[in-house]
Enzyme design. Structure first.
Site, mmCIF file in Angstrom:
data_model
loop_
_atom_site.group_PDB
_atom_site.id
_atom_site.type_symbol
_atom_site.label_atom_id
_atom_site.label_comp_id
_atom_site.label_asym_id
_atom_site.label_seq_id
_atom_site.Cartn_x
_atom_site.Cartn_y
_atom_site.Cartn_z
ATOM 1 N N ASP A 50 0.864 -1.189 0.000
ATOM 2 C CA ASP A 50 0.000 0.000 0.000
ATOM 3 C C ASP A 50 0.895 1.232 0.000
ATOM 4 O OD1 ASP A 50 -1.856 1.979 0.379
ATOM 5 O OD2 ASP A 50 -2.785 1.105 2.157
ATOM 6 N N HIS A 51 1.232 1.703 -1.203
ATOM 7 C CA HIS A 51 2.198 2.791 -1.364
ATOM 8 C C HIS A 51 1.595 3.971 -2.108
ATOM 9 C CE1 HIS A 51 6.494 1.499 -0.410
ATOM 10 N NE2 HIS A 51 5.720 0.568 0.118
ATOM 11 N N GLU B 169 6.158 4.323 6.515
ATOM 12 C CA GLU B 169 7.414 4.899 6.030
ATOM 13 C C GLU B 169 7.173 6.353 5.628
ATOM 14 O OE1 GLU B 169 6.160 2.394 3.776
ATOM 15 O OE2 GLU B 169 7.085 0.613 4.625
ATOM 16 N N GLY C 91 10.883 -4.918 16.301
ATOM 17 C CA GLY C 91 11.544 -4.856 17.602
ATOM 18 C C GLY C 91 10.538 -4.978 18.732
#
Length: 321
Positions: free
Chosen positions: A37-38, A107, A174
């Site tokens: 999904d960009h 991002e 993480g």
């Protein structure tokens, strides 16, 4: 047995071709399909970024069997979490329950477009936590009111919601993201074959839940062409997640990867016609405890030929794992 998936990569393929490839991948025998999904491609040479949700609606209608998934949607900036919940519920209905909502903290590449700056990682995780609260409450039905540090929701309700809400997968890298996955996720998502992430997920409530990985490959009858294409379109992959989350656009990724050599890419992405090399890349995830692995074939214009090869050679070899 590990389920093998196919990636509908919006950064390298247009919307009509993605639907075509989704249908062919189902016929080839893939178990599930994931869609990125960009708003931007990673590099200009990839050349595409159609809307994932509109395309998923078409894929849901064009396919019959394969499970579908976003890999992944960011619900913290470009989309308000209440809108993400509505989109996911609609695709779940269109696909008759075959949809999993894959979510991640995003991002800068895709989120900078709204002009509000890119928050620090800790702030992004705070936002992600609130977004997950909103989405899960909306999936439960009824009206939702929410006042947080980052979001407000005023009397929201999903009017078209399946009897069984969409499953939620959460991308982790993480301890912070694993903790969120333990609280909200029906499945863990990761792009590295790291068994430690799975162990941490078990400790926070993920025991027995699916782990979904993704691995890039560059198949071509010519190994040299496969390496050339992977270097041209996927050299950004060498940056790693912490770098890739921060860069603001394709020019940044081009600059950051300008000294990455073709041989460097070939060390990290299996290239060429050798089926065993591609199987070995998937096997790393299997050995790390992943229950589902989606392959990414590098190069949008290679998908039809790749899917023919995958049906004849790759999938039979992977089934033997």
């Amino acid at each position: 047995m590990t389920r093998i998936g196919y990636t509908l990569m919006t950064e390298q393929t247009g919307p009509r071709e993605l639907v075509r490839d989704a249908v062919r991948a189902e016929a080839a025998g893939f178990d599930f399909e994931v869609m990125s999904d960009h708003y931007f491609p990673w590099l200009v040479s990839q050349g595409h970024a159609p809307n994932a949700w509109a395309t998923l609606g078409a894929v849901a209608q064009a396919t019959e069997r394969v499970d579908l998934m976003t890999y992944v949607t960011c619900p913290i900036m470009r989309y308000h979490p209440a809108v993400v919940a509505q989109q996911a519920a609609t695709v779940a209905l269109l696909s008759e329950g075959r949809f999993t909502l894959g979510l991640g903290a995003g991002e800068n590449l895709n989120e900078h477009i709204i002009g509000q700056g890119w928050p620090a990682a800790n702030v992004r995780h705070e936002m992600f936590d609130e977004a997950l609260q909103i989405i899960t409450e909306l999936f439960a039905g009824g009206y939702v009111n929410f006042v947080g540090d980052h979001y407000r929701v005023d009397s929201a309700k999903l009017w078209d919601l399946p009897d069984t809400p969409p499953r939620i997968g959460i991308a982790v890298s993480g301890k912070q993201s694993v903790a969120l996955a333990g609280r909200y996720a029906d499945a863990l998502i990761a792009v590295e074959p790291d068994a430690e992430l799975g162990r941490q997920f078990d400790e926070v409530g993920g025991l027995g839940k699916p782990r979904i990985g993704q691995v890039p490959i560059s198949w071509d009858p010519s190994r040299d062409k496969a390496i050339e294409r992977a270097h041209d379109q996927f050299r950004w992959f060498a940056g790693g997640w912490k770098v890739n989350a921060e860069l603001p656009g394709p020019a940044g990724f081009a600059a950051a990867s300008q000294f990455v050599k073709p041989e460097d890419v070939a060390e990290n992405i299996p290239c060429g016609p050798d089926v065993e090399a591609h199987v070995a890349a998937v096997e790393q995830f299997v050995k790390a405890g992943f229950t589902d692995v989606a392959v990414v074939q590098v190069g949008g214009d290679t998908q039809p030929e790749f899917l023919d090869w995958a049906e004849a050679e790759l999938l039979p070899a992977l089934r033997r794992l």
